[in-house]
Scaffold this motif. Structure first.
Motif, mmCIF file in Angstrom:
data_model
loop_
_atom_site.group_PDB
_atom_site.id
_atom_site.type_symbol
_atom_site.label_atom_id
_atom_site.label_comp_id
_atom_site.label_asym_id
_atom_site.label_seq_id
_atom_site.Cartn_x
_atom_site.Cartn_y
_atom_site.Cartn_z
ATOM 1 N N VAL A 16 0.830 -1.208 0.000
ATOM 2 C CA VAL A 16 0.000 0.000 0.000
ATOM 3 C C VAL A 16 0.863 1.256 0.000
ATOM 4 C CG1 VAL A 16 -1.836 1.226 1.210
ATOM 5 C CG2 VAL A 16 -1.817 -1.257 1.212
ATOM 6 N N LEU A 17 1.968 1.227 0.723
ATOM 7 C CA LEU A 17 2.934 2.316 0.712
ATOM 8 C C LEU A 17 4.279 1.766 0.255
ATOM 9 C CD1 LEU A 17 2.146 4.072 4.143
ATOM 10 C CD2 LEU A 17 1.284 4.701 1.868
ATOM 11 N N ASN A 36 -8.732 7.672 -4.656
ATOM 12 C CA ASN A 36 -9.129 6.676 -3.674
ATOM 13 C C ASN A 36 -8.267 5.430 -3.847
ATOM 14 O OD1 ASN A 36 -11.184 8.278 -2.639
ATOM 15 N ND2 ASN A 36 -12.736 7.447 -4.018
ATOM 16 N N GLY A 37 -7.788 4.904 -2.729
ATOM 17 C CA GLY A 37 -6.949 3.715 -2.784
ATOM 18 C C GLY A 37 -5.487 3.984 -3.051
ATOM 19 N N SER A 38 -5.101 5.269 -3.076
ATOM 20 C CA SER A 38 -3.705 5.605 -3.372
ATOM 21 C C SER A 38 -2.781 5.423 -2.178
ATOM 22 C CB SER A 38 -3.608 7.054 -3.859
ATOM 23 O OG SER A 38 -4.081 7.953 -2.867
ATOM 24 N N SER A 184 -7.570 15.748 1.698
ATOM 25 C CA SER A 184 -8.916 16.143 1.307
ATOM 26 C C SER A 184 -9.096 15.954 -0.188
ATOM 27 C CB SER A 184 -9.184 17.603 1.669
ATOM 28 O OG SER A 184 -10.475 18.002 1.238
ATOM 29 N N HIS A 185 -10.321 15.589 -0.576
ATOM 30 C CA HIS A 185 -10.671 15.557 -1.995
ATOM 31 C C HIS A 185 -11.086 16.939 -2.494
ATOM 32 C CE1 HIS A 185 -10.314 11.290 -2.562
ATOM 33 N NE2 HIS A 185 -11.147 11.016 -1.583
ATOM 34 N N VAL A 199 1.695 14.651 -3.703
ATOM 35 C CA VAL A 199 0.793 13.863 -4.536
ATOM 36 C C VAL A 199 1.229 12.407 -4.444
ATOM 37 C CG1 VAL A 199 -0.159 13.493 -6.835
ATOM 38 C CG2 VAL A 199 0.484 15.810 -6.110
ATOM 39 N N ILE A 200 0.283 11.529 -4.097
ATOM 40 C CA ILE A 200 0.576 10.101 -3.965
ATOM 41 C C ILE A 200 -0.270 9.323 -4.962
ATOM 42 C CG2 ILE A 200 -1.130 9.797 -2.096
ATOM 43 C CD1 ILE A 200 0.804 7.753 -0.838
ATOM 44 N N ARG A 201 0.360 8.340 -5.583
ATOM 45 C CA ARG A 201 -0.360 7.486 -6.539
ATOM 46 C C ARG A 201 0.139 6.056 -6.380
ATOM 47 N NH1 ARG A 201 0.863 9.293 -12.132
ATOM 48 N NH2 ARG A 201 -0.452 11.077 -11.601
ATOM 49 N N ASN A 202 -0.806 5.142 -6.149
ATOM 50 C CA ASN A 202 -0.460 3.723 -5.977
ATOM 51 C C ASN A 202 0.637 3.525 -4.936
ATOM 52 O OD1 ASN A 202 -2.308 2.964 -8.009
ATOM 53 N ND2 ASN A 202 -0.784 3.353 -9.601
#
Length: 289
Positions: A16-17, A36-38, A184-185, A199-202
């Motif tokens: 996950v991280l 979501n899920g990042s 926050s979204h 910024v986080i992705r996957n």
């Protein structure tokens, strides 16, 4: 200062991280955004010492947070869903926080409640989500935290309550040098208050920088093209739209080469315009960067 060093977290075989690493400077408001899920909420639960990392470390002023009560007492945490005791009232929760936090101030809670106006005798299960969020916010601010961790804190808040929320938050940072980490979204809200953005992705950090630098990862251009071109095959062009002869184009970068290519397509007027944080996030996802 919060230091996240090579943080890795997995649930079973699902990572996950992945080697997350960045710092949150003292006295700043640091936002984290991602789909979501990042991995945002998992990272926040590691930051608050709820989850143990599989590898790496999270330090507050050089001290680990996991199973460290001295560090945790300096941290306020408002979650997207605050699991308080259903049959407790806000007055009961005040007593609970008094026992848990040596710095808790009922006077400060009451000052904040003069703004948010929550019935302290109502049970938690009787409160709306927005009211419950306000109670959580007041309880945590009343501990005078050095660090405040917020996960979707404006969920359920009406526009007036949201403005009050952010006004108080910025005031606390300015007056007490409190450090805030917020997910926050609602990216337009983060754009107004954050000093830095991650910024986080996957589960991986894509970018971590001051907000202006982050926004400049894409360039938005407005151009006048009187005659519709057969194509707009310009290197680095992510997306474009037009209303009549007015074209709005988004590029990964925009320099002399891109400007010349746009001129060849018939552009008679070219102007760069401001990119919002939300646009940056959407367009970098489209481009896959």
């Amino acid at each position: 200062m919060i230091e996240i060093k090579n943080a890795c977290k997995a649930y079973g075989t699902k990572a996950v991280l992945n080697n997350v690493e960045f710092t949150v400077k003292d006295g700043t408001i640091h936002g984290i955004i991602g789909e979501n899920g990042s991995g945002k909420t998992t990272l926040i639960k590691c930051l608050t010492g709820i989850y143990r990392l599989n590898r790496g470390e999270i330090l507050y002023d050089g001290h680990p947070v996991f199973e460290n009560n001295a560090v945790k007492e300096q941290i306020g945490y408002v979650a997207d869903s605050n699991q308080y005791f259903d049959n407790y009232s806000s007055k009961d929760m005040i007593s609970f926080f008094k026992a848990a936090y040596t710095n808790f101030s009922e006077e400060r809670f009451n000052e904040l409640n003069a703004i948010f106006n929550i019935d302290v005798n109502a049970k938690m299960k009787q409160l709306s989500k927005g009211q419950g969020m306000r109670v959580a916010y007041m309880l945590n601010l009343a501990t005078f935290p050095k660090y405040l961790i917020l996960d979707e804190p404006t969920s359920g808040l009406d526009p007036v309550a949201k403005k009050e929320f952010f006004d108080i938050l910025v005031d606390e940072v300015e007056k007490r040098n409190m450090t805030v980490f917020i997910s926050s979204h609602h990216l337009n809200d983060l754009e107004k208050i954050c000093d830095e953005i991650t910024v986080i992705r996957n589960g991986r950090i894509i970018v971590n920088n001051d907000i202006d630098t982050v926004k400049n990862r894409v360039v938005k251009v407005q151009a006048v093209i009187e005659q519709k071109p057969e194509n707009l095959d310009i290197p680095g062009l992510i997306e474009f739209s037009n209303i009549g002869s007015i074209y709005t184009l988004v590029f990964k970068q925009f320099g002399d080469e891109e400007k010349a290519a746009l001129t060849v397509c018939g552009a008679s007027f070219i102007e760069e315009i401001e990119v919002s944080l939300e646009e940056m996030f959407v367009y970098t996802n489209i481009s896959g960067e």
